[in-house]
Design a protein around this motif. Structure first.
Motif, PDB file in Angstrom:
ATOM      1  N   THR B 153       0.839  -1.204   0.000  1.00  0.00           N
ATOM      2  CA  THR B 153       0.000   0.000   0.000  1.00  0.00           C
ATOM      3  C   THR B 153       0.871   1.250   0.000  1.00  0.00           C
ATOM      4  N   PHE B 305      -5.645  -5.324  -5.761  1.00  0.00           N
ATOM      5  CA  PHE B 305      -4.949  -5.094  -4.503  1.00  0.00           C
ATOM      6  C   PHE B 305      -4.212  -6.381  -4.129  1.00  0.00           C
ATOM      7  N   ASP B 306      -2.944  -6.367  -3.619  1.00  0.00           N
ATOM      8  CA  ASP B 306      -2.248  -5.151  -3.298  1.00  0.00           C
ATOM      9  C   ASP B 306      -1.128  -4.889  -4.302  1.00  0.00           C
TER      10      ASP B 306
END
Lengths: 474, 474
Positions: B153, B305-306
């Motif tokens: 992230t 994601f991620d």
């Protein structure tokens, strides 16, 4: 008006290529024992096969899948080979992969309860299940003051625990002291560095002859630090160190942590899974002293990376340390106080629906299926240790408590390095070494999903052969 | 001897259930517009459907898939619905999901080059591709002193940059100061907290009428801090803030960072993707001053994601801050200095083969396919903004630079909250609010993979209807 060009895969194309991708994986597994375990490429080999620039227009999925075999597979070190005994394992399973695939397909964000209640509630529930499955203390259950959460890795769990410990101490960061054993995993030292404690305030506590932390040395060290005006705040104990699987004595360490109000974090990254079996639960004796605990189903519990289960005794200490609530994340559910927002339990904001794969694994295998593999791997390791002990040219370095065998050829480091390098270069088996007491030690970690007795026998046979050839040349 | 019981899925069972899982995902997508976008369950509803204890013996995969529909789907907030306009998007695609599935199937660990050279080299290569695709400065390429890496992230990327900045400053942590705008994402403040800087040493710099950081205020603040004996070390600029998509002036901020030897990190989590199109590259003007930069393909570039892409200008500053090399990770490739070990570029040790999905996406769509969706979403947002401007009861709060529209019903916060709550409770559309200048603002983030004009029209129609009913009742 002409219809707009659509570059997406249609649902039917996704189905078609999805099936082919599943087929590709099955083929990869079926062929895995024909591949070298340790990739044999040289630095730069993979990049040399890739075009210099990204394509301007799209390519067919068929070409992409072909390039997997042509470019990627030669550059894989095949962790799923039953002949992989290096580092710690990364055992996977069909249900885990498919649970993870569903997570990719629904592609929700679990940062807040409201952004997908099922993501949060399934995670809380399955982590409560695991408290019972592993015989962990009730303090970790969400029905009390504790609770569990899934992190990516034990590194992150350790860092989160440390930040909570640092905030609990609520003092000048330059005075805070952290305690780990000389055998603790490097990620703990890295976490301490990330969290801003001074590097000279990390104490590496001496270990006993089984490489477990010495409680008396710890307490002397704490006393000296207190006398020097420093503030002890964090103690990381390990259940199954990476080098030799040493089990730190939690009960004795925990009593000291409690006496001095130090946060006790317990890292059982690989070995925690063993506690699925009642006969191995002794490794967790003293866990009631732990403020936080983690283990990795992505190592030995057949669940794909990433999946570290992390529990705390007092969840408010964690959320107070990690919560920051901006306007754009406010919502009624959060304000009601009735829900968990896992963003406040971890380092990042975003989070994948990771409990799906864990739920799938537990349901597919049942407790008894998971226990079966733990018992099998421990038995194989114990058998391997017997072979070592009965061989005149080898010695067992420590008695293996579970599934990691540390041993050594009765020769110098160079001879042991030759054994390691020769076997790994053959591609038939991959295992790694470590240093203990300044000596190179060979390690066999036995825990891959498909590892059978024949694979362990093959490894031992190769090791003996190389050792014999060494004896001849010497 | 009876054959040992095997609890694993056989390859054929995996194939069968793999196909069914793919089918389940296709069905979920085909039905997604019939599901409420925002999950309508109450706290505890999901857990109430789960058995209290884990099963002792395994269950069939058929039951598990059935429980997805019965238990999980009602608890999903459906991020992949084309009627999802909340927060920031999480756009996915078929090739991304299948690339991620391969990553699950081969299940290698990419912590070191040696543990799968393809994982490291493909990642380095694709991140070099992206430097050109986005028109980023050459300083980020691996051929020079820089290089890119995939993090989970933007929170983690920001934290890694901060730790590098802190180590670069090499001074008493209690004196270090970090600068962010009042509009910076909460994860940056969280990262600063995790890294151990004092909370009173975070400066929230005032913004201009477009909510972008004011360089003159920043410089005054730095001067005051220097005068007070503090040490400025970290400046986080944002390209596309979460509340209103404000673009901080990188060139002016960068010149100040350079003058005072402050690490400049640029966070373009959602908006970075826009730079795929030359006409939107103005958002990155001044990027040559950046020490580090990140954006999230998992937001607007159709990658699950991620997947946060993170670049640094000088990779040694990052690795010096994050590297700790224990014995059990030493190997000849690392010691040769010819390879990258990405463990030293990130917070955790372990890492998944995340570049596969990114590679699949770029190859499937080509640069032109990816540009297509950026242009489409920006055009839809601009059109929505026109509708707002021409409606007597609504006002545009800022001119949307790209694909996020901030607007407001000409009434009080309560009326705006009612619009938000009424529409979200209907399940037809999900969007969220924020606060700017103390006022509740409505946000429409337009960037989901399947969002078409009809979806945006539906949202606007619902908003107008609820507003009209408000006008009647008032």
């Amino acid at each position: 008006m002409t219809p707009e060009q659509d570059y997406h895969m249609s649902p039917e194309e996704f189905r078609q290529w999805g099936y082919k991708t599943i087929d590709w994986i099955v083929k990869y597994w079926e062929n895995i024992e024909n591949l070298p375990v340790l990739s044999q490429v040289e630095p730069g080999d993979i990049r040399a096969k890739l075009p210099e620039n990204a394509p301007q227009t799209g390519e067919s999925f068929e070409e992409i899948l072909q390039d997997l075999d042509r470019i990627i597979v030669p550059g894989l070190t095949n962790w799923q080979s039953p002949n992989f005994f290096a580092f710690f394992p990364g055992a996977i399973s069909g249900p885990a992969i498919l649970g993870d695939l569903i997570s990719g397909g629904v592609a929700i964000q679990g940062m807040l309860w409201i952004t997908s209640p099922a993501c949060t509630e399934l995670e809380t529930h399955v982590l409560d299940w695991l408290v019972d499955m592993l015989g962990l203390p009730e303090q970790f259950k969400s029905s009390g003051t504790g609770g569990g959460v899934i992190h990516d890795t034990a590194s992150s769990a350790c860092l989160a625990a440390l930040v909570a410990a640092r905030e609990q101490a609520n003092a000048d960061i330059n005075k805070l002291v952290a305690y780990i054993s000389t055998q603790a995993h490097s990620s703990i030292e890295k976490g301490i560095k990330i969290a801003g404690l001074r590097r000279e305030n990390v104490r590496f506590i001496e270990v006993d002859r089984n490489y477990a932390m010495k409680p008396d040395v710890l307490e002397q060290c704490i006393a000296a630090d207190l006398k020097a005006g420093l503030i002890p705040c964090y103690l990381a104990a390990t259940v199954g160190t990476t080098s030799s699987n040493a089990i730190d004595p939690l009960a004795a360490l925990g009593a000291i942590a409690q006496k001095y109000n130090i946060w006790l974090h317990v890292d059982a990254a690989m070995c925690g899974t063993a506690a699925l079996c009642p006969e191995f639960r002794w490794i967790h004796q003293g866990m009631e002293f732990a403020d936080s605990y983690c283990f990795n189903p992505h190592k030995w519990m057949l669940t794909n990376f990433d999946c570290t289960c992390f529990w705390v005794k007092d969840r408010t200490k964690l959320t107070q340390a990690l919560s920051i609530v901006p306007e754009y994340l406010k919502n009624q559910a959060t304000e009601s106080g009735k829900v968990i927002d896992y963003r406040d339990w971890q380092i990042p904001l975003g989070r994948r629906f990771r409990s799906l794969k864990l739920w799938f694994v537990i349901r597919h295998y049942g407790v008894e299926g998971l226990q079966h593999y733990v018992r099998k791997h421990v038995a194989l390791a114990q058998e391997f240790a017997e072979w070592v002990k009965s061989h005149p040219s080898f010695e067992l370095f420590v008695n293996p408590p579970l599934n990691l065998v540390c041993f050594r050829y009765k020769g110098d480091d160079k001879a042991n390095q030759t054994i390691l390098d020769t076997i790994n270069a053959s591609g038939k088996v991959y295992f790694t070494g470590t240093k203990l007491d300044g000596k190179l030690i060979l390690r066999m970690a036995i825990a891959q999903a498909k590892t059978d007795k024949a694979n362990v026998e093959l490894a031992w046979q190769l090791i003996c052969e190389v050792a014999e050839s060494l004896a001849v040349t010497v």
